[in-house]
Write a protein that holds these residues in place. Structure first.
Motif, PDB file in Angstrom:
ATOM      1  N   MET A  55       0.826  -1.200   0.000  1.00  0.00           N
ATOM      2  CA  MET A  55       0.000   0.000   0.000  1.00  0.00           C
ATOM      3  C   MET A  55       0.867   1.259   0.000  1.00  0.00           C
ATOM      4  O   MET A  55       0.497   2.291  -0.578  1.00  0.00           O
ATOM      5  CB  MET A  55      -0.913  -0.008   1.221  1.00  0.00           C
ATOM      6  CG  MET A  55      -1.854   1.179   1.334  1.00  0.00           C
ATOM      7  SD  MET A  55      -2.947   1.025   2.769  1.00  0.00           S
ATOM      8  CE  MET A  55      -1.731   1.049   4.101  1.00  0.00           C
ATOM      9  N   GLU A  56       2.035   1.177   0.633  1.00  0.00           N
ATOM     10  CA  GLU A  56       2.929   2.319   0.702  1.00  0.00           C
ATOM     11  C   GLU A  56       3.479   2.690  -0.671  1.00  0.00           C
ATOM     12  O   GLU A  56       3.909   3.829  -0.884  1.00  0.00           O
ATOM     13  CB  GLU A  56       4.077   2.016   1.663  1.00  0.00           C
ATOM     14  CG  GLU A  56       3.616   1.716   3.083  1.00  0.00           C
ATOM     15  CD  GLU A  56       4.750   1.212   3.962  1.00  0.00           C
ATOM     16  OE1 GLU A  56       5.912   1.531   3.652  1.00  0.00           O
ATOM     17  OE2 GLU A  56       4.469   0.508   4.953  1.00  0.00           O
ATOM     18  N   PHE A  57       3.486   1.735  -1.601  1.00  0.00           N
ATOM     19  CA  PHE A  57       4.026   1.975  -2.938  1.00  0.00           C
ATOM     20  C   PHE A  57       2.934   2.024  -4.005  1.00  0.00           C
ATOM     21  O   PHE A  57       3.225   2.236  -5.183  1.00  0.00           O
ATOM     22  CB  PHE A  57       5.026   0.872  -3.310  1.00  0.00           C
ATOM     23  CG  PHE A  57       6.220   0.808  -2.399  1.00  0.00           C
ATOM     24  CD1 PHE A  57       7.342   1.578  -2.645  1.00  0.00           C
ATOM     25  CD2 PHE A  57       6.210  -0.022  -1.288  1.00  0.00           C
ATOM     26  CE1 PHE A  57       8.444   1.522  -1.817  1.00  0.00           C
ATOM     27  CE2 PHE A  57       7.315  -0.084  -0.449  1.00  0.00           C
ATOM     28  CZ  PHE A  57       8.430   0.692  -0.700  1.00  0.00           C
ATOM     29  N   GLY A  58       1.690   1.791  -3.617  1.00  0.00           N
ATOM     30  CA  GLY A  58       0.603   1.766  -4.584  1.00  0.00           C
ATOM     31  C   GLY A  58       0.463   0.462  -5.328  1.00  0.00           C
ATOM     32  O   GLY A  58      -0.286   0.373  -6.303  1.00  0.00           O
ATOM     33  N   HIS A  59       1.159  -0.599  -4.886  1.00  0.00           N
ATOM     34  CA  HIS A  59       1.070  -1.905  -5.535  1.00  0.00           C
ATOM     35  C   HIS A  59      -0.087  -2.712  -4.933  1.00  0.00           C
ATOM     36  O   HIS A  59      -0.596  -2.391  -3.860  1.00  0.00           O
ATOM     37  CB  HIS A  59       2.379  -2.689  -5.360  1.00  0.00           C
ATOM     38  CG  HIS A  59       3.587  -1.974  -5.873  1.00  0.00           C
ATOM     39  ND1 HIS A  59       3.576  -1.226  -7.026  1.00  0.00           N
ATOM     40  CD2 HIS A  59       4.852  -1.881  -5.380  1.00  0.00           C
ATOM     41  CE1 HIS A  59       4.783  -0.720  -7.236  1.00  0.00           C
ATOM     42  NE2 HIS A  59       5.574  -1.092  -6.252  1.00  0.00           N
ATOM     43  N   THR A  60      -0.491  -3.769  -5.617  1.00  0.00           N
ATOM     44  CA  THR A  60      -1.573  -4.629  -5.134  1.00  0.00           C
ATOM     45  C   THR A  60      -1.111  -6.084  -5.107  1.00  0.00           C
ATOM     46  O   THR A  60      -0.182  -6.465  -5.824  1.00  0.00           O
ATOM     47  CB  THR A  60      -2.819  -4.534  -6.032  1.00  0.00           C
ATOM     48  OG1 THR A  60      -2.491  -4.974  -7.364  1.00  0.00           O
ATOM     49  CG2 THR A  60      -3.344  -3.113  -6.083  1.00  0.00           C
ATOM     50  N   VAL A  61      -1.779  -6.873  -4.272  1.00  0.00           N
ATOM     51  CA  VAL A  61      -1.517  -8.313  -4.235  1.00  0.00           C
ATOM     52  C   VAL A  61      -2.856  -9.041  -4.260  1.00  0.00           C
ATOM     53  O   VAL A  61      -3.791  -8.685  -3.534  1.00  0.00           O
ATOM     54  CB  VAL A  61      -0.687  -8.710  -2.997  1.00  0.00           C
ATOM     55  CG1 VAL A  61      -1.376  -8.311  -1.707  1.00  0.00           C
ATOM     56  CG2 VAL A  61      -0.385 -10.210  -2.994  1.00  0.00           C
ATOM     57  N   GLN A  62      -2.955 -10.047  -5.107  1.00  0.00           N
ATOM     58  CA  GLN A  62      -4.212 -10.789  -5.321  1.00  0.00           C
ATOM     59  C   GLN A  62      -4.040 -12.227  -4.854  1.00  0.00           C
ATOM     60  O   GLN A  62      -3.125 -12.920  -5.292  1.00  0.00           O
ATOM     61  CB  GLN A  62      -4.557 -10.769  -6.806  1.00  0.00           C
ATOM     62  CG  GLN A  62      -5.661 -11.738  -7.207  1.00  0.00           C
ATOM     63  CD  GLN A  62      -5.726 -11.946  -8.709  1.00  0.00           C
ATOM     64  OE1 GLN A  62      -5.088 -11.238  -9.485  1.00  0.00           O
ATOM     65  NE2 GLN A  62      -6.508 -12.939  -9.124  1.00  0.00           N
ATOM     66  N   PRO A  63      -4.906 -12.719  -3.958  1.00  0.00           N
ATOM     67  CA  PRO A  63      -4.843 -14.139  -3.586  1.00  0.00           C
ATOM     68  C   PRO A  63      -5.391 -15.013  -4.707  1.00  0.00           C
ATOM     69  O   PRO A  63      -6.381 -14.667  -5.346  1.00  0.00           O
ATOM     70  CB  PRO A  63      -5.724 -14.217  -2.336  1.00  0.00           C
ATOM     71  CG  PRO A  63      -6.675 -13.074  -2.465  1.00  0.00           C
ATOM     72  CD  PRO A  63      -5.946 -11.985  -3.209  1.00  0.00           C
ATOM     73  N   LEU A  64      -4.725 -16.123  -4.957  1.00  0.00           N
ATOM     74  CA  LEU A  64      -5.147 -17.044  -6.019  1.00  0.00           C
ATOM     75  C   LEU A  64      -5.132 -18.459  -5.446  1.00  0.00           C
ATOM     76  O   LEU A  64      -4.086 -18.957  -5.019  1.00  0.00           O
ATOM     77  CB  LEU A  64      -4.202 -16.938  -7.214  1.00  0.00           C
ATOM     78  CG  LEU A  64      -4.521 -17.834  -8.419  1.00  0.00           C
ATOM     79  CD1 LEU A  64      -5.905 -17.535  -8.966  1.00  0.00           C
ATOM     80  CD2 LEU A  64      -3.465 -17.649  -9.508  1.00  0.00           C
ATOM     81  N   LEU A  65      -6.313 -19.099  -5.438  1.00  0.00           N
ATOM     82  CA  LEU A  65      -6.457 -20.418  -4.832  1.00  0.00           C
ATOM     83  C   LEU A  65      -6.216 -21.507  -5.873  1.00  0.00           C
ATOM     84  O   LEU A  65      -6.845 -21.530  -6.936  1.00  0.00           O
ATOM     85  CB  LEU A  65      -7.859 -20.555  -4.242  1.00  0.00           C
ATOM     86  CG  LEU A  65      -8.146 -21.802  -3.406  1.00  0.00           C
ATOM     87  CD1 LEU A  65      -7.332 -21.784  -2.117  1.00  0.00           C
ATOM     88  CD2 LEU A  65      -9.639 -21.889  -3.087  1.00  0.00           C
ATOM     89  N   ILE A  66      -5.299 -22.429  -5.554  1.00  0.00           N
ATOM     90  CA  ILE A  66      -5.078 -23.579  -6.423  1.00  0.00           C
ATOM     91  C   ILE A  66      -6.207 -24.587  -6.198  1.00  0.00           C
ATOM     92  O   ILE A  66      -6.484 -24.957  -5.053  1.00  0.00           O
ATOM     93  CB  ILE A  66      -3.721 -24.244  -6.130  1.00  0.00           C
ATOM     94  CG1 ILE A  66      -2.584 -23.348  -6.596  1.00  0.00           C
ATOM     95  CG2 ILE A  66      -3.614 -25.605  -6.809  1.00  0.00           C
ATOM     96  CD1 ILE A  66      -1.205 -23.985  -6.459  1.00  0.00           C
TER      97      ILE A  66
END
Length: 351
Positions: free
Chosen positions: A96-107
């Motif tokens: 969040m500090e850099f404006g990036h995102t992370v998406q969870p992906l379920l196998i």
């Protein structure tokens, strides 16, 4: 264009003096920890960085104000969902500090290694900027497929031999060692370990730590006196009852988070008063509402996510540097489930 955030902005929003905000960010005394936490939280949200923080990022070749907004993926499965919420919190906080995102992906649980490439293409995995690989993959071969992706990768687990990957993990070896040492210092010699010792690398490491910590204390470990076998059923709970009746341990360590509650309630059904007759320590991801205030080594899972985000940005900026393996250690928390062994309760054991 990004608005420049100043100490004056932080102080104004928090209703504090500039001097107090400055001291909080530099780790100096003079305020409550709650105030310090609020300062850090707002600074992260607004993207404020001290001169020292900026210099650290520059040394690692990481831009504090990136132009490109990156998308990362956390690959997980159903076995890891119970702690991945904490990992995601840490990842989100840092990115969040850099404006990036992370998406969870379920196998999918039924996914076979031969189907991996088609699944990865369908999910757009190769179009992400980097992949975080959660612990407890259902198949080693699936984990290996993830480790071979042509992307920056961070393994949130103890790395397998010869793996070319950076890793960040909470240190369960140290956690189990802490639990054994704390119980031994309280006079306990008959300590039972309950937990799978084969299915995952982290489980193997827990058992190794238990054996080595007991050996250091001069206490023998007979594997038959512990509850370490799993066959996919609840048979291990019957084994626990039989082993407890046979060996009458003065303390039990539950080595796996999801087993802690059934272990505790099985001991209570056997008539064990905790901690008066049997001390109980557990490796919990976080305190459970189904347990009393549990004595436990604290596992810094959220902090692992935060640190892993740092490692990902560092790896992207430094693709040719050697791989690094980071272990995070928490402190032991003494709750209401362990106590010092008394001669009155256990005559003859302390002699």
């Amino acid at each position: 264009m990004r608005k420049r955030i100043t100490l004056h902005d932080l102080a104004g929003q928090l209703g504090l003096t500039i001097q107090t905000v400055s001291k909080a960010l530099r780790g100096l005394p003079g305020m409550s920890e709650q105030t310090r936490s609020e300062v850090f939280r707002l600074a992260r949200e607004l993207g404020y960085m001290t001169k020292d923080q900026k210099q650290t990022l520059q040394l690692d070749h990481i831009s504090p104000y990136p132009i490109v907004q990156r998308r990362f993926v956390l690959v997980q499965n159903k076995l890891s969902l119970n702690f991945n919420q904490l990992l995601l919190q840490g990842l989100h906080e840092r990115f969040m500090e850099f404006g990036h995102t992370v998406q969870p992906l379920l196998i999918p649980p039924q996914l076979k290694p031969s189907q991996f490439e088609a699944w990865a293409e369908k999910e757009g995995l190769l179009y992400s900027e980097g992949v975080f690989i959660a612990p407890r993959m259902s198949h080693d071969s699936l984990e290996q497929k993830l480790l071979e992706l042509p992307l920056p990768r961070i393994l949130l687990n103890f790395p397998p031999p010869e793996s070319s990957v950076d890793s960040v993990i909470w240190d369960v070896y140290e956690a189990v060692y802490q639990a054994v040492r704390r119980l031994v210092r309280m006079g306990h010699k008959q300590i039972m370990y309950v937990g799978d010792t084969k299915d995952q690398r982290g489980f193997v490491i827990r058992w190794q730590a238990f054996c080595e910590a007991m050996k250091e204390a001069g206490l023998p470990v007979d594997s038959e006196a512990h509850v370490t076998q799993r066959d996919g059923t609840d048979q291990w709970l019957e084994d626990l009852q039989a082993q407890y009746r046979k060996h009458q341990p003065t303390a039990v360590i539950s080595g796996i988070d999801e087993e802690a509650t059934p272990v505790y309630h099985t001991l209570r059904r056997l008539g064990a008063a905790i901690p008066q007759q049997c001390s109980f320590a557990a490796l919990l991801n976080e305190q459970s509402g189904t347990l009393p205030l549990c004595s436990r080594p604290q596992l810094p899972i959220r902090e692992t996510g935060y640190r892993a985000a740092d490692r990902m940005l560092w790896r992207i900026a430094n693709p040719h540097l050697p791989y690094e393996h980071v272990r995070l250690q928490g402190a032991f928390f003494t709750g209401s489930t362990i106590q010092k062994l008394s001669e009155k309760a256990f005559p003859g054991i302390l002699s």
